[in-house]
Design an enzyme around this catalytic site. Structure first.
Site, PDB file in Angstrom:
ATOM      1  N   ALA A 265      59.020  37.527  55.214  1.00  0.00           N
ATOM      2  CA  ALA A 265      60.256  37.879  55.904  1.00  0.00           C
ATOM      3  C   ALA A 265      60.519  36.876  57.025  1.00  0.00           C
ATOM      4  O   ALA A 265      59.886  35.822  57.096  1.00  0.00           O
ATOM      5  CB  ALA A 265      60.173  39.307  56.434  1.00  0.00           C
TER       6      ALA A 265
ATOM      7  N   ALA B  59      57.216  37.109  59.722  1.00  0.00           N
ATOM      8  CA  ALA B  59      55.832  36.986  59.260  1.00  0.00           C
ATOM      9  C   ALA B  59      55.783  37.122  57.744  1.00  0.00           C
ATOM     10  O   ALA B  59      56.796  37.371  57.087  1.00  0.00           O
ATOM     11  CB  ALA B  59      54.971  38.073  59.910  1.00  0.00           C
TER      12      ALA B  59
ATOM     13  N   ASP C 115      63.990  49.636  61.997  1.00  0.00           N
ATOM     14  CA  ASP C 115      64.215  48.562  61.017  1.00  0.00           C
ATOM     15  C   ASP C 115      64.022  49.135  59.617  1.00  0.00           C
ATOM     16  O   ASP C 115      63.299  48.565  58.791  1.00  0.00           O
ATOM     17  CB  ASP C 115      63.245  47.415  61.281  1.00  0.00           C
ATOM     18  CG  ASP C 115      63.730  46.085  60.719  1.00  0.00           C
ATOM     19  OD1 ASP C 115      64.931  45.976  60.398  1.00  0.00           O
ATOM     20  OD2 ASP C 115      62.925  45.148  60.593  1.00  0.00           O
TER      21      ASP C 115
END
Length: 511
Positions: free
Chosen positions: A135, A138, A290
């Site tokens: 992503a 990381a 998220d």
């Protein structure tokens, strides 16, 4: 350094979107007015040679956002959960930004793990795979612990990611300051405060020790939630740039075909993901902020598994009550009460008319409730509510930014699973339970007890505190700031014209 060097960064934002073909695509998907499309294209076209080329093998929007950097990738991740805003085709295209970005080499990851954990990778793990997900911040490797033999997920920050994010945030601060200077009306939106909030969230995501702590707290809050589970954090193998947690087996929540093949009920999953978010936000005041499809799986048992705890939202108890009462008022169509809550919380200036505000809120709510269930949207409600509160002088509430954004994202996830979901029908029992538990007689007695305890602790100091407050109030106001020089005005005007090239991408992220 938030100086004029950021103008080039903003120019490159617009130029990159034009060069990669993303500008027209995104404007069309968002149904921007023809005048806006033409203006942005004309402004960006002469500068497209300054834009980043990106990876030609990627679709235009993904190509542009990945070339611009991690902050823009975050922007794309949000849009990928909103097919109702950008269309199903573009939303599907942008989903690769959630966990399918190009990885960095496994050897670099191993060196980072060894450096952070103080031991060679081979002495800690029997196996250490190639990246299984990558992503914006990381990437993740599947490994097997040497001492226990348990499968684990090892998350490793991208090299140089801290510097890249600081560069983007620096440009965002410059853009926000420029917007505030050139458009006094925009100051109500508090653009700089919005960026400061975003900066705090992002910097927290860049320290994996904080993410591990967030995951631990979140697990403690949700241990009794049916149909929900979290992977366990392996603390001895987690440091600032490396985090290790238990491996989560399951079907990605964004893969509808795989969910159907595994026999999962997508309608039930859609309702559960929305109700879980509301329960965590209202009951605990601590929620996963998220919650896009790339951070959610469905276990063989049917439980929803959440991971990636870099962005967590927190709202205090009073704000939760205000938020719940606003939602509950809309659900009950009690617009007078919704208006009163805004005034009681200080969201709307006291010199405005509460009845007029209630009538304006009715104009927001009634059209939405008249829609078909598949078209009822909290995102639409927030958009319309924003337009109304703007007319009544309400300022942007930075403490609610993450909550509002996550609600929009979660709604997008739920609709991707069940396009016919009735958002209000799912939200109603969660909000009603919270209202009953937090505003009923027992809750009122608890609040009064807490208030009495606080007053008893500060009782001896109350006279001095009141005296100090009165003295501050009686002091003359500070002198007004000096007027800006003409040269500054000219420079700001030029900066605004040039910076407009980047606003097409920045506007959606910031506001």
């Amino acid at each position: 350094m938030r100086g004029p060097h950021n103008i080039l960064r903003l120019i490159r934002t617009g130029a990159t979107m034009e060069r990669t073909g993303a500008m027209g695509l995104i404007m069309e998907a968002m149904e921007a007015p023809p005048l806006v499309r033409g203006t942005m294209r004309c402004l960006a076209w002469p500068f497209q040679w300054l834009g980043y080329k990106g990876d030609p093998s990627m679709p235009p929007a993904v190509r542009a956002l990945t070339a611009l950097g991690p902050a823009y990738i975050k922007f794309g991740q949000i849009l990928s959960t909103r097919p109702d805003l950008v269309g199903a085709e573009l939303a599907q295209e942008l989903r690769v930004l959630q966990d399918q970005l190009p990885p960095f080499s496994t050897e670099i990851a191993k060196r980072s793990v060894a450096q952070e954990l103080g031991a060679p990778v081979d002495s800690l793990f029997d196996e250490f795979s190639e990246p299984v997900a990558a992503a914006s911040i990381a990437q993740v490797h599947k490994a097997r612990q040497r001492d226990s033999g348990a499968p684990v997920a090892v998350k490793v920050l991208r090299p140089g990611i801290e510097r890249a994010f600081r560069r983007d945030i620096d440009a965002f601060y410059f853009a926000a300051g420029m917007i505030e200077f050139l458009s006094p009306a925009s100051r109500r939106l508090r653009p700089t405060d919005v960026i400061a909030h975003f900066e705090g969230v992002v910097l927290g995501e860049l320290d994996l020790r904080l993410e591990a702590s967030s995951a631990s707290e979140f697990a403690a809050n949700t241990v009794g939630d049916e149909g929900f589970e979290l992977p366990e954090i392996i603390w001895p193998l987690s440091k600032r740039r490396v985090m290790t947690m238990g491996w989560a087996d399951g079907v990605p929540l964004g893969d509808n075909a795989a969910l159907d093949a595994a026999g999962h009920d997508r309608e039930a999953l859609a309702a559960r993901v929305l109700s879980l978010f509301l329960r965590h936000a209202l009951r605990d005041g601590y929620f996963h902020a998220d919650m896009h499809q790339g951070n959610l799986k469905v276990a063989p048992s049917g439980n929803i598994i959440a991971y990636d705890f870099g962005i967590m939202g927190h709202i205090d108890e009073y704000t939760r009550r205000v938020y719940a009462e606003i939602l509950y008022g809309f659900i009950k169509r009690d617009y007078r009460r919704v208006a009163e809550v805004h005034f009681e919380a200080g969201y709307v200036p006291p010199d405005r008319d509460v009845d007029e505000f209630a009538r304006a809120l009715r104009a927001v709510g009634e059209p939405i409730f008249g829609m078909d269930a598949s078209r009822i949207s909290m995102g639409s409600l927030l958009s319309y509510l924003f337009e109304v509160t703007e007319r009544f002088g309400m300022e942007t509430r930075t403490e609610l930014i993450l909550l509002q954004r996550t609600m929009v994202v979660v709604e997008g996830v739920a609709r991707s699973l069940d396009p016919q979901i009735n958002i209000w029908q799912v939200a109603k029992p969660v909000v009603e339970n919270y209202i009953r538990d937090s505003l009923g007689p027992r809750a009122m007695a608890t609040h009064l007890t807490k208030t009495a305890m606080v007053l008893s602790r500060f009782g001896p100091r109350l006279p001095q505190m009141v005296e100090a407050a009165l003295m501050r109030h009686s002091m003359p106001p500070p002198p007004p700031p000096p007027r800006r020089r003409r040269r500054d005005l000219v420079f700001a005007g030029l900066a605004g014209a040039v910076g407009a090239l980047g606003m097409a991408g920045l506007g959606w992220m910031l506001f």
